[in-house]
Design a protein around this motif. Structure first.
Motif, PDB file in Angstrom:
ATOM      1  N   ILE A   3      48.628  29.646  36.063  1.00 16.66           N
ATOM      2  CA  ILE A   3      47.435  29.875  35.250  1.00 16.66           C
ATOM      3  C   ILE A   3      47.278  31.367  35.000  1.00 16.66           C
ATOM      4  N   LYS A   4      47.060  31.747  33.744  1.00 19.92           N
ATOM      5  CA  LYS A   4      46.818  33.141  33.387  1.00 19.92           C
ATOM      6  C   LYS A   4      45.335  33.308  33.111  1.00 19.92           C
ATOM      7  N   VAL A   5      44.677  34.123  33.945  1.00 19.48           N
ATOM      8  CA  VAL A   5      43.241  34.349  33.824  1.00 19.48           C
ATOM      9  C   VAL A   5      43.031  35.670  33.104  1.00 19.48           C
ATOM     10  N   ARG A   6      42.211  35.650  32.044  1.00 18.99           N
ATOM     11  CA  ARG A   6      41.957  36.851  31.251  1.00 18.99           C
ATOM     12  C   ARG A   6      40.469  37.144  31.204  1.00 18.99           C
ATOM     13  N   ASP A   7      40.132  38.447  31.139  1.00 14.02           N
ATOM     14  CA  ASP A   7      38.728  38.849  31.028  1.00 14.02           C
ATOM     15  C   ASP A   7      38.289  38.790  29.566  1.00 14.02           C
ATOM     16  N   ALA A  14      44.075  39.440  38.287  1.00 15.47           N
ATOM     17  CA  ALA A  14      44.878  38.976  39.408  1.00 15.47           C
ATOM     18  C   ALA A  14      43.990  38.871  40.646  1.00 15.47           C
ATOM     19  N   GLU A  15      44.483  38.169  41.633  1.00 22.42           N
ATOM     20  CA  GLU A  15      43.787  38.026  42.904  1.00 22.42           C
ATOM     21  C   GLU A  15      43.500  39.407  43.497  1.00 22.42           C
ATOM     22  N   GLY A  16      42.249  39.657  43.892  1.00 18.09           N
ATOM     23  CA  GLY A  16      41.888  40.919  44.530  1.00 18.09           C
ATOM     24  C   GLY A  16      41.475  42.016  43.570  1.00 18.09           C
ATOM     25  N   ASP A  17      41.463  41.762  42.270  1.00 16.95           N
ATOM     26  CA  ASP A  17      41.038  42.772  41.289  1.00 16.95           C
ATOM     27  C   ASP A  17      39.549  43.063  41.404  1.00 16.95           C
ATOM     28  N   THR A  18      39.131  44.137  40.759  1.00 22.15           N
ATOM     29  CA  THR A  18      37.726  44.504  40.654  1.00 22.15           C
ATOM     30  C   THR A  18      37.306  44.336  39.205  1.00 22.15           C
ATOM     31  N   VAL A  19      36.148  43.696  38.996  1.00 27.43           N
ATOM     32  CA  VAL A  19      35.638  43.451  37.646  1.00 27.43           C
ATOM     33  C   VAL A  19      34.203  43.948  37.534  1.00 27.43           C
ATOM     34  N   THR A  20      33.739  44.118  36.289  1.00 29.42           N
ATOM     35  CA  THR A  20      32.389  44.586  35.996  1.00 29.42           C
ATOM     36  C   THR A  20      31.729  43.591  35.043  1.00 29.42           C
ATOM     37  N   LEU A  21      30.433  43.334  35.255  1.00 33.03           N
ATOM     38  CA  LEU A  21      29.690  42.452  34.359  1.00 33.03           C
ATOM     39  C   LEU A  21      29.398  43.164  33.054  1.00 33.03           C
ATOM     40  N   ILE A  22      29.495  42.450  31.927  1.00 31.66           N
ATOM     41  CA  ILE A  22      29.207  43.044  30.621  1.00 31.66           C
ATOM     42  C   ILE A  22      27.880  42.541  30.057  1.00 31.66           C
ATOM     43  N   LYS A  23      27.167  41.706  30.838  1.00 30.15           N
ATOM     44  CA  LYS A  23      25.911  41.130  30.383  1.00 30.15           C
ATOM     45  C   LYS A  23      25.037  40.828  31.594  1.00 30.15           C
ATOM     46  N   ASP A  24      23.707  40.964  31.459  1.00 33.62           N
ATOM     47  CA  ASP A  24      22.794  40.553  32.526  1.00 33.62           C
ATOM     48  C   ASP A  24      22.883  39.044  32.689  1.00 33.62           C
ATOM     49  N   THR A  38      27.259  45.657  37.042  1.00 38.19           N
ATOM     50  CA  THR A  38      27.453  45.313  38.448  1.00 38.19           C
ATOM     51  C   THR A  38      28.938  45.145  38.725  1.00 38.19           C
ATOM     52  N   VAL A  39      29.418  45.767  39.784  1.00 36.62           N
ATOM     53  CA  VAL A  39      30.831  45.716  40.149  1.00 36.62           C
ATOM     54  C   VAL A  39      31.053  44.601  41.164  1.00 36.62           C
ATOM     55  N   ILE A  40      32.046  43.793  40.913  1.00 37.60           N
ATOM     56  CA  ILE A  40      32.429  42.718  41.821  1.00 37.60           C
ATOM     57  C   ILE A  40      33.853  42.997  42.267  1.00 37.60           C
ATOM     58  N   LYS A  41      34.008  43.266  43.563  1.00 38.60           N
ATOM     59  CA  LYS A  41      35.307  43.641  44.108  1.00 38.60           C
ATOM     60  C   LYS A  41      36.002  42.451  44.734  1.00 38.60           C
ATOM     61  N   ASN A  42      37.303  42.535  44.804  1.00 40.57           N
ATOM     62  CA  ASN A  42      38.136  41.568  45.524  1.00 40.57           C
ATOM     63  C   ASN A  42      37.876  40.133  45.053  1.00 40.57           C
ATOM     64  N   ILE A  43      38.095  39.880  43.761  1.00 42.18           N
ATOM     65  CA  ILE A  43      37.841  38.549  43.210  1.00 42.18           C
ATOM     66  C   ILE A  43      38.882  37.550  43.701  1.00 42.18           C
ATOM     67  N   HIS A  44      38.512  36.287  43.615  1.00 39.12           N
ATOM     68  CA  HIS A  44      39.412  35.191  43.980  1.00 39.12           C
ATOM     69  C   HIS A  44      39.551  34.288  42.762  1.00 39.12           C
TER      70      HIS A  44
END
Length: 72
Positions: A3-7, A14-24, A38-44
């Motif tokens: 499975i290819k997951v895209r933002d 990828a597993e363990g990436d850090t992402v940021t919210l673009i909307k409340d 809001t920063v979300i670290k170490n995603i699964h």
């Protein structure tokens, strides 16, 4: 089956990436609102390519749609 997951911008996540919210985002079952930036670290990654699991300082066990995220 891989499975290819895209933002929201099309970048691969990828597993363990850090992402940021673009909307409340309002959380169901809670009065908590996650603010844009809001920063979300170490995603699964999950079995669904449109969702990831993560955690913030306030909320544990979040399931977020990738359309509201960008890779940090």
């Amino acid at each position: 089956m891989d499975i290819k997951v895209r933002d929201s911008n099309g970048a691969l996540l990828a597993e363990g990436d850090t992402v940021t919210l673009i909307k409340d985002l309002k959380l169901k079952g809670s009065s908590t609102v996650l603010k844009r930036g809001t920063v979300i670290k170490n995603i699964h990654l999950t079995d669904n390519e449109d969702e990831i699991e993560g955690r913030t300082d306030k909320v544990k066990g979040l399931v977020l749609r990738t359309e509201f995220l960008k890779k940090a």
